[in-house]
Design an enzyme around this catalytic site. Structure first.
Site, short mmCIF file in Angstrom:
data_model
loop_
_atom_site.label_atom_id
_atom_site.label_comp_id
_atom_site.label_asym_id
_atom_site.label_seq_id
_atom_site.Cartn_x
_atom_site.Cartn_y
_atom_site.Cartn_z
N GLY A 29 -5.13 1.65 -0.92
CA GLY A 29 -4.16 1.10 -1.85
C GLY A 29 -2.84 1.96 -1.81
N GLU A 78 1.88 3.62 4.29
CA GLU A 78 2.27 2.33 4.59
C GLU A 78 3.73 2.19 4.03
OE1 GLU A 78 0.91 0.36 6.68
OE2 GLU A 78 -1.37 0.62 6.31
P1 13P Z 1 -2.29 5.58 1.71
O1 13P Z 1 -3.02 6.29 0.92
O2 13P Z 1 -1.45 6.20 2.84
O3 13P Z 1 -1.06 4.93 0.99
O4 13P Z 1 -3.00 4.39 2.65
C1 13P Z 1 -4.00 3.61 1.81
C2 13P Z 1 -4.26 2.48 2.35
O5 13P Z 1 -4.75 1.46 1.82
C3 13P Z 1 -3.80 1.97 3.96
O6 13P Z 1 -3.79 0.57 4.07
#
Ligand code: 13P
Length: 270
Positions: A29, A78
């Site tokens: 997330g 993301e």
């Molecule tokens: P991040 O920790 O890089 O934000 O990525 C988590 C994630 O859920 C990618 O879809």
């Protein structure tokens, strides 16, 4: 008006809620908040969003480049997806990405949330389409999401999760809760039997309530590609405009589906 530190604290609080409600596992997330056209706060990559403190939060520009990040923290992988939302939706001030269990299950099965089964979901969300699968952290996800940004305030990400956005972080988070609750209700009612769905007229009445409330954001009540073309909107055309693999339903087909549905329902006395 919140200062930057207060916004960071709120992001940590939302992180706890997202984590405690099981909307993310482990380090999954991410979310972000717009400060102005050139500065955005975002969660760091690779940490549990349930255990963040304000020092974790990174600041980036409109292209996702780092403006400020404490040692050991980098912006979410993301971030490009978030930036695409801000670029294409100037009314949006916060973006939330999570992997809620039921919503993600629908995204994995390729089933958009289009059955009108409860008033709040119809009024708050309308339908929730599925943006076609993209490899995490690539431009494939922003490009897939882009297709729906002008019509919806929440989308499922195929085989991945869900994305919601709104004028504030709390509202974007609440939208994610609504998506998940809707998905859970739909899943469970299908387990129990055949969910009773609202008729096209009942849907239109709910859309009208939304219009009267003057609710902000994008919603099929006003913006479904079919509805925009003066044709039945997605709740009465089986969500064809929300299917990533299929072209929007032809206007004639939509009319046909709506009239057959109406006749069948009349014959059933519904
Ligand atoms: P991040 O920790 O890089 O934000 O990525 C988590 C994630 O859920 C990618 O879809």
């Amino acid at each position: 008006m919140q200062n930057e530190y207060e916004i960071k604290k709120e992001m940590c609080e939302i992180g706890k809620r997202v984590y405690m409600r099981g909307m993310v596992a482990a380090n999954d997330g991410n979310f972000s908040v717009k400060l102005n056209d050139h500065e955005f706060l975002c969660t760091p990559t690779g940490v549990s969003k349930g255990f963040m403190t304000p020092e974790y939060i990174c600041k980036v520009d409109e292209n996702g480049n780092v403006i400020q990040a404490n040692k050991g923290f980098k912006p979410s992988s993301e971030i490009k997806m978030h930036m695409r939302v801000y670029k294409e939706r100037p009314d949006v001030n916060a973006v939330v990405h999570a992997h809620p269990l039921y919503a993600t299950t629908f995204a994995i099965c390729g089933i958009p949330l289009t059955e009108p089964i409860m008033p709040e979901a119809v009024i708050a969300l309308g339908c929730v389409p599925i943006a076609k699968y993209g490899r995490p952290s690539t431009m494939e996800i922003p490009d897939a999401v882009s297709e729906y940004l002008q019509y919806f305030d929440a989308v499922l990400l195929e085989n991945h999760g869900a994305l919601s956005y709104s004028d504030s972080l709390l509202n974007a988070y609440h939208k994610m809760e609504s998506v998940e609750f809707y998905a859970q209700l739909l899943y469970q009612s299908k387990m129990l039997g055949e969910p009773q769905t609202f008729s096209p007229q009942q849907v239109e009445d709910l859309y009208e309530i939304r219009r009267q409330f003057g609710m902000k954001g994008k919603h099929p009540a006003n913006l479904c590609p079919n509805a925009k073309a003066g044709k039945p909107s997605c709740h009465s055309c089986s969500g064809s405009c929300g299917k990533s693999t299929a072209a929007p339903v032809a206007a004639d087909d939509a009319d046909l589906v709506a009239s057959i549905t109406k006749k069948v329902m009349e014959q059933l006395g519904l």
